[in-house]
Motif scaffolding. Structure first.
Motif, mmCIF file in Angstrom:
data_model
loop_
_atom_site.group_PDB
_atom_site.id
_atom_site.type_symbol
_atom_site.label_atom_id
_atom_site.label_comp_id
_atom_site.label_asym_id
_atom_site.label_seq_id
_atom_site.Cartn_x
_atom_site.Cartn_y
_atom_site.Cartn_z
ATOM 1 N N HIS A 178 -60.688 -46.841 20.422
ATOM 2 C CA HIS A 178 -60.547 -47.840 19.506
ATOM 3 C C HIS A 178 -59.822 -47.087 18.321
ATOM 4 O O HIS A 178 -60.093 -46.122 17.949
ATOM 5 C CB HIS A 178 -62.113 -48.262 18.832
ATOM 6 C CG HIS A 178 -62.785 -49.050 19.923
ATOM 7 N ND1 HIS A 178 -64.032 -49.744 19.677
ATOM 8 C CD2 HIS A 178 -62.403 -49.420 21.055
ATOM 9 C CE1 HIS A 178 -64.297 -50.343 20.684
ATOM 10 N NE2 HIS A 178 -63.315 -50.043 21.772
ATOM 11 N N PRO A 179 -59.111 -48.226 17.600
ATOM 12 C CA PRO A 179 -58.202 -47.687 16.315
ATOM 13 C C PRO A 179 -59.307 -47.575 15.065
ATOM 14 O O PRO A 179 -60.299 -48.344 15.126
ATOM 15 C CB PRO A 179 -57.100 -49.014 16.346
ATOM 16 C CG PRO A 179 -57.915 -49.944 16.973
ATOM 17 C CD PRO A 179 -58.742 -49.526 18.059
ATOM 18 N N ALA A 180 -58.896 -47.005 14.068
ATOM 19 C CA ALA A 180 -59.677 -46.884 12.837
ATOM 20 C C ALA A 180 -60.412 -48.268 12.501
ATOM 21 O O ALA A 180 -61.661 -48.308 12.099
ATOM 22 C CB ALA A 180 -58.981 -46.176 11.785
ATOM 23 N N ALA A 181 -59.303 -49.159 12.411
ATOM 24 C CA ALA A 181 -59.928 -50.480 11.814
ATOM 25 C C ALA A 181 -60.993 -51.084 12.446
ATOM 26 O O ALA A 181 -62.076 -51.729 12.162
ATOM 27 C CB ALA A 181 -58.931 -51.504 11.846
ATOM 28 N N GLU A 182 -61.062 -50.708 13.989
ATOM 29 C CA GLU A 182 -62.148 -51.508 14.695
ATOM 30 C C GLU A 182 -63.530 -50.672 14.401
ATOM 31 O O GLU A 182 -64.332 -51.234 14.274
ATOM 32 C CB GLU A 182 -61.790 -51.402 16.439
ATOM 33 C CG GLU A 182 -62.935 -51.976 17.317
ATOM 34 C CD GLU A 182 -62.838 -53.088 17.909
ATOM 35 O OE1 GLU A 182 -61.667 -53.573 18.177
ATOM 36 O OE2 GLU A 182 -63.529 -53.652 18.582
ATOM 37 N N HIS A 183 -63.146 -49.252 14.393
ATOM 38 C CA HIS A 183 -64.259 -48.505 14.033
ATOM 39 C C HIS A 183 -64.961 -48.815 13.024
ATOM 40 O O HIS A 183 -66.141 -48.810 12.600
ATOM 41 C CB HIS A 183 -63.730 -47.078 14.143
ATOM 42 C CG HIS A 183 -63.726 -46.319 15.422
ATOM 43 N ND1 HIS A 183 -62.758 -45.536 15.776
ATOM 44 C CD2 HIS A 183 -64.538 -46.317 16.506
ATOM 45 C CE1 HIS A 183 -63.083 -45.114 16.886
ATOM 46 N NE2 HIS A 183 -63.901 -45.632 17.596
ATOM 47 N N ALA A 184 -64.174 -48.945 11.902
ATOM 48 C CA ALA A 184 -64.546 -49.290 10.436
ATOM 49 C C ALA A 184 -65.476 -50.600 10.683
ATOM 50 O O ALA A 184 -66.628 -50.632 9.951
ATOM 51 C CB ALA A 184 -63.656 -49.540 9.551
ATOM 52 N N ARG A 185 -64.891 -51.649 11.479
ATOM 53 C CA ARG A 185 -65.770 -52.874 11.616
ATOM 54 C C ARG A 185 -67.144 -52.706 12.122
ATOM 55 O O ARG A 185 -68.081 -53.029 11.841
ATOM 56 C CB ARG A 185 -64.914 -54.063 12.341
ATOM 57 C CG ARG A 185 -63.925 -54.628 11.282
ATOM 58 C CD ARG A 185 -63.435 -55.908 11.956
ATOM 59 N NE ARG A 185 -62.896 -55.693 13.284
ATOM 60 C CZ ARG A 185 -61.449 -55.062 13.556
ATOM 61 N NH1 ARG A 185 -60.967 -55.196 12.487
ATOM 62 N NH2 ARG A 185 -60.999 -55.043 14.759
ATOM 63 N N SER A 186 -67.079 -51.817 13.213
ATOM 64 C CA SER A 186 -68.201 -51.466 13.644
ATOM 65 C C SER A 186 -69.290 -50.787 12.828
ATOM 66 O O SER A 186 -70.612 -51.008 12.717
ATOM 67 C CB SER A 186 -68.204 -50.337 14.864
ATOM 68 O OG SER A 186 -67.111 -51.016 15.924
ATOM 69 N N LEU A 187 -68.870 -49.640 11.976
ATOM 70 C CA LEU A 187 -69.701 -48.911 11.061
ATOM 71 C C LEU A 187 -70.232 -49.880 10.079
ATOM 72 O O LEU A 187 -71.467 -49.646 9.753
ATOM 73 C CB LEU A 187 -68.758 -47.897 10.442
ATOM 74 C CG LEU A 187 -68.454 -46.798 11.449
ATOM 75 C CD1 LEU A 187 -67.417 -45.703 10.560
ATOM 76 C CD2 LEU A 187 -69.315 -45.855 11.937
#
Ligand code: MCA
Ligand code: AMP
Length: 508
Positions: free
Chosen positions: A88-97
């Protein structure tokens, strides 16, 4: 009073019964059940020293022994695991977090730069949100982990404690966090292992992503909790799987993997083919799930190994509901019968059972059905009728209790390579591109992926497909990026101005 976690109880039984035996191997080495238990206990103590109450902990590590130790450390501490994956790219990780309100982010050393990018993206996405505390995983496995209380007693959490949060795409834009409890996971592992007779003598070749139910619950937990060992491939590759199959008894995959393995086999010279065939024939069990197994692929496996893959039907929210039998008839084109311990109804729009041969929606009840969508009581309530989880899949009864899945009821759900994609989520991401005016994403049949996503869009000017692809790479997981982009002057709409996706699909 709720009894204590069956998942943790089973963990203790298995790790003490099989302490010296190999539990997990990866390209760098091997760990016994005893090694895993010792490291997991140390991690759990370190985590409880830092976060004494039930916390939300994201686990960001490659599929490896460290991941296994990390998962059990979080679980023994009674915290909730939120599994993140490298692709996953950072933006998707950020949304998950953000969506899971993660408090601690456990990261393997090599992925630390990626975790830092994710936390920076989170700060841009939700500046007001307290960022998670980021901790390197490896030092926490050591007995002298800073500040950890080595004498801290680990009390097993109760069985209804949330254990894992899986993000699953739905008919709403953002993925929903499906929460499963300790006892639900333990039930899933017991039912599946019972039906497939998974035992300590088994060795699984594990190459499924660990942020979904197939990889985490159906493959990893079913094997771990029954004393089977597993070899982790960091990512699927046909060649690597073939090289490892000979040392395995079990292989679990999605149909795209099965097809790729067979395609790779066909391109080999005769001597490799002979070796590979022998390896495949040595497998005790090959299973397929997450999407419909094409009949041609099933029969190609059969021609190669004299064994049909065992197809079963599962869902993030459910675990496994239907399975072909280990012994007895494995019916091609069917997901088999109701898994002992689970209950299934196939109903019409009024909730009445349909007759065999008639299509209806499949409803499921049983001990592995999830607790609910995280923080979304309305969505949870809406997903159930009288205690039955409504799957959103259309199915029909065949004879002798076998079930055939006919497809999804919603046009906005696409199954590509076993991943469930939400058309609406991809549309939302594309609308963030300044030059995209209108967009509709639809699934079209594909012989490799089952279905692929196609984005049909109206631009404010001409837009290159590659520009959209590059834009999406920064926004969403790579498997959510449509395989085709089609620019049109206008989208077909009904009288109410809604895009007619069925009509659109027929045009592609
Ligand atoms: C990769 N790509 C995809 C997909 N996977 N595109 C669409 N759909 C996909 N599933 C993209 C890559 O980013 C890359 O893009 C291009 O396709 C080619 O990648 P390739 O290297 O060939 O693919 P891969 O990375 O080898 O992945 C194929 C895969 C993977 C191994 C089959 O899709 C996979 O691991 N699928 C399993 C999903 C899963 O576990 N689902 C379970 C959900 P580019 O060319 O732009 O770089 S749980 C569930 O369904 C329930 C519980 C159940 O019943 O199991
Ligand atoms: P997920 O939400 O990723 O857990 O995906 C669950 C969905 O995968 C189900 O609702 C089905 O649509 C699909 N699925 C899983 N197994 C099968 C199968 N054997 N045949 C057809 N569809 C399947």
């Amino acid at each position: 009073m709720t009894r204590s976690s069956l998942l943790v109880e089973r963990f203790h039984q298995v790790t003490s019964a099989h302490g010296g035996r190999t539990c997990a191997t990866d390209s760098a080495g091997s760990a016994s059940f005893g090694d895993i238990a010792a490291a997991a206990h140390r991690l759990a103590r370190a985590l409880l020293t830092m976060a004494p109450h039930q916390s939300r902990v994201a686990l960001f590590a490659p599929a490896s022994r460290e991941w296994v130790q990390g998962f059990w450390g979080v679980t023994l501490a009674g915290h909730l695991s939120v599994p993140l994956v490298e692709l996953h790219p950072a933006a998707e990780h950020a949304r998950s977090l953000a969506a899971a309100r993660v408090e601690l982010l456990l990261v393997s050393r090599e992925l630390m730069p990626r975790a830092e990018e994710a936390v920076a993206a989170l700060a841009r996405l939700e500046p007001a949100l307290a960022p998670p505390r980021v901790l390197e995983l490896e030092p926490l496995f050591a007995s002298e982990a800073a500040g950890a209380d080595a004498t801290l007693a680990l009390h097993p959490p109760s069985g209804d404690t949330p254990a894992v949060l899986f993000f699953t795409s739905g008919t709403t834009g953002a993925p929903k966090g499906a929460v499963v409890s300790h006892d639900q996971l333990a039930a899933l592992a017991a039912l599946v292992a019972g039906a497939w007779r998974v035992e300590a003598s088994d060795r699984l070749l594990h190459c499924l992503p660990l942020h979904h139910t197939h990889g985490l619950s159906i493959a990893f937990l079913v094997c771990f909790l029954n004393g089977a060992s597993q070899h982790f491939l960091r990512r699927f590759s046909g060649e690597a799987v073939w090289q490892e199959l000979g040392a395995s008894t079990l292989f679990m995959g999605v149909p795209t993997m099965h097809k790729r393995l067979l395609d790779a086999f066909d391109t080999q010279p005769a001597d490799s083919r002979a070796r590979w065939r022998e390896a495949a024939r040595g497998l005790r069990l090959v299973t397929s799930g997450s999407a419909a197994l094409p009949e041609t692929v099933a029969w190609r496996w059969h021609a190669l190994t004299d064994q049909l893959p065992l197809e079963r039907f599962g869902m993030t929210e459910v675990g496994v509901a239907l399975s072909n039998p280990l012994d007895g008839e494995r019916r091609v084109g069917s997901c088999g019968r109701v898994l002992p311990g689970m209950q299934v109804r196939i109903v019409d729009e009024a909730g009445r059972e349909v007759a065999p041969g008639e299509p209806g929606e499949i409803w499921i009840r049983g001990p592995s059905v999830f607790t609910g969508y995280d923080g979304d009581r309305n969505a949870t309530d809406a997903a159930f009728t009288d205690g039955w989880f409504r799957s959103g899949d259309t199915a029909t009864w065949l004879d002798e209790g076998y079930v055939k899945i006919l497809g999804r009821t919603s046009v906005d759900i696409i199954k590509s390579g076993g991943y469930k994609l939400s058309a609406l989520e991809i549309e939302e991401a594309l609308r963030r591109h300044a030059e995209v005016d209108e967009v509709a994403v639809v699934g079209v049949p594909d012989s490799d992926w089952g279905e692929t996503a196609v984005a049909v869009f109206v631009g404010r000017g001409p837009i290159e497909a590659n520009a959209l692809r590059e834009f999406l790479k920064q926004e969403v997981a790579p498997y959510k990026i449509p395989r085709r982009f089609v620019q049109v002057d206008e989208l077909p709409k009904n009288a109410l101005g809604k895009v007619t996706k069925h009509a659109l699909r027929r045009l592609l």
